[in-house]
Design a protein around this motif. Structure first.
Motif, PDB file in Angstrom:
ATOM      1  N   SER A 121      37.781  21.531  51.807  1.00 13.24           N
ATOM      2  CA  SER A 121      37.047  21.979  53.246  1.00 13.24           C
ATOM      3  C   SER A 121      37.688  23.420  53.414  1.00 13.24           C
ATOM      4  O   SER A 121      38.483  23.898  53.019  1.00 13.24           O
ATOM      5  N   PRO A 122      36.660  23.670  54.363  1.00  9.74           N
ATOM      6  CA  PRO A 122      36.965  25.466  54.930  1.00  9.74           C
ATOM      7  C   PRO A 122      38.083  25.468  55.729  1.00  9.74           C
ATOM      8  O   PRO A 122      38.623  24.633  56.361  1.00  9.74           O
ATOM      9  N   LEU A 123      38.419  26.903  55.841  1.00 11.22           N
ATOM     10  CA  LEU A 123      39.568  27.233  56.604  1.00 11.22           C
ATOM     11  C   LEU A 123      39.321  28.464  57.619  1.00 11.22           C
ATOM     12  O   LEU A 123      38.536  29.370  56.893  1.00 11.22           O
ATOM     13  N   SER A 124      39.935  28.308  58.678  1.00 10.61           N
ATOM     14  CA  SER A 124      39.871  29.588  59.632  1.00 10.61           C
ATOM     15  C   SER A 124      40.852  29.754  60.504  1.00 10.61           C
ATOM     16  O   SER A 124      40.972  28.803  61.456  1.00 10.61           O
ATOM     17  N   LEU A 125      41.817  30.800  60.209  1.00  7.60           N
ATOM     18  CA  LEU A 125      42.995  30.823  61.272  1.00  7.60           C
ATOM     19  C   LEU A 125      42.720  32.227  61.659  1.00  7.60           C
ATOM     20  O   LEU A 125      42.408  33.276  61.142  1.00  7.60           O
ATOM     21  N   GLU A 126      43.020  32.190  63.175  1.00  2.00           N
ATOM     22  CA  GLU A 126      42.721  33.449  63.801  1.00  2.00           C
ATOM     23  C   GLU A 126      44.120  34.000  64.562  1.00  2.00           C
ATOM     24  O   GLU A 126      45.050  33.183  64.981  1.00  2.00           O
ATOM     25  N   CYS A 127      44.122  35.326  64.659  1.00  2.00           N
ATOM     26  CA  CYS A 127      45.495  36.008  65.107  1.00  2.00           C
ATOM     27  C   CYS A 127      44.777  37.243  65.942  1.00  2.00           C
ATOM     28  O   CYS A 127      43.867  37.864  65.613  1.00  2.00           O
TER      29      CYS A 127
END
Lengths: 114, 114
Positions: free
Chosen positions: B17-23
């Motif tokens: 699956s894809p991943l997107s973590l934001e900061c």
């Protein structure tokens, strides 16, 4: 690249005992920063040492930078249960295109038994 | 005052699956931004760092990528997660060209790939 070795990996102490963690490098360190990470938490900046032979204190914590800038230590006097956590040293790059980059040691996990 | 926000706090994702973590960082401009991964609660491995919008430096070849679409926004992504991508991901910022400041870390994202 720069490698920072930290010992010991683990330290178990009784409350009231002293604790020391050491950070060593085969090459000259630019400057040393120390961080504390509580269990389940994120690293928190404690202090930065820049000058050869520098000694800084924060209450029961004493930080030293070696004369040759190849080692550093963190000493805690009379540990308390609130001192539990992982202590990291890190070398900070001060020049070139990698300015500001930190290379962390592996950390010392401190357990304090009440 | 400066604050750093990182989300989500925990994430369980299937392999592939894809991943997107934001900061995001508030209260400062032109910060240096960093993504670290911490495996098994020990050392911190630098994944990416950025000194400005659109400027990304990768430290290790891996299944991840990073982007900085805005001055105070840093995103960690993957098109297809691997089991080995599990870990504790930490975003951090530091002042540009500041000698006396440590990193400020976000609260981290615990990623489990199943």
């Amino acid at each position: 690249g720069q490698q920072v070795m930290q010992i010991p990996q683990y330290q178990h102490v009784q409350e009231g005992e002293d604790f020391t963690t050491y950070c060593n490098s085969s090459t000259t360190l630019s400057n040393i920063q120390w961080y504390k990470q509580r269990p389940g938490g994120h690293p928190v900046f404690l202090i930065q040492l820049v000058k050869s032979g520098e000694v800084k204190k924060q209450k029961r914590l004493t930080f030293q930078f070696g004369e040759a800038k190849k080692n550093s230590s963190l000493h805690i006097t009379a540990t308390q249960t609130t001192d539990v956590g992982t202590y990291f040293c890190a070398d900070r790059v001060l020049g070139g295109t990698s300015y500001g980059k930190l290379t962390f040691g592996q950390g010392t996990i401190l357990t304090v038994h009440p | 005052s400066q604050t750093i926000h990182q989300w989500p706090a925990t994430l369980v994702q299937p392999v592939g699956s894809p991943l997107s973590l934001e900061c995001t960082v508030e209260g400062t401009s032109n910060p240096n931004l960093y993504w670290y991964r911490q495996a098994a609660g020990r050392g911190l491995q630098l994944l990416f760092y950025s000194v400005g919008i659109g400027q990304i430096s990768s430290e290790v070849p891996q299944n991840l990528s990073a982007s900085r679409p805005q001055d105070r926004q840093f995103i960690l992504s993957s098109k297809k997660l691997l089991l080995s991508d599990s870990g504790f991901y930490l975003c951090a910022w530091s002042r540009d060209r500041g000698r006396d400041y440590g990193y400020t870390f976000g609260s981290g994202t615990r990623l489990t790939v199943v």
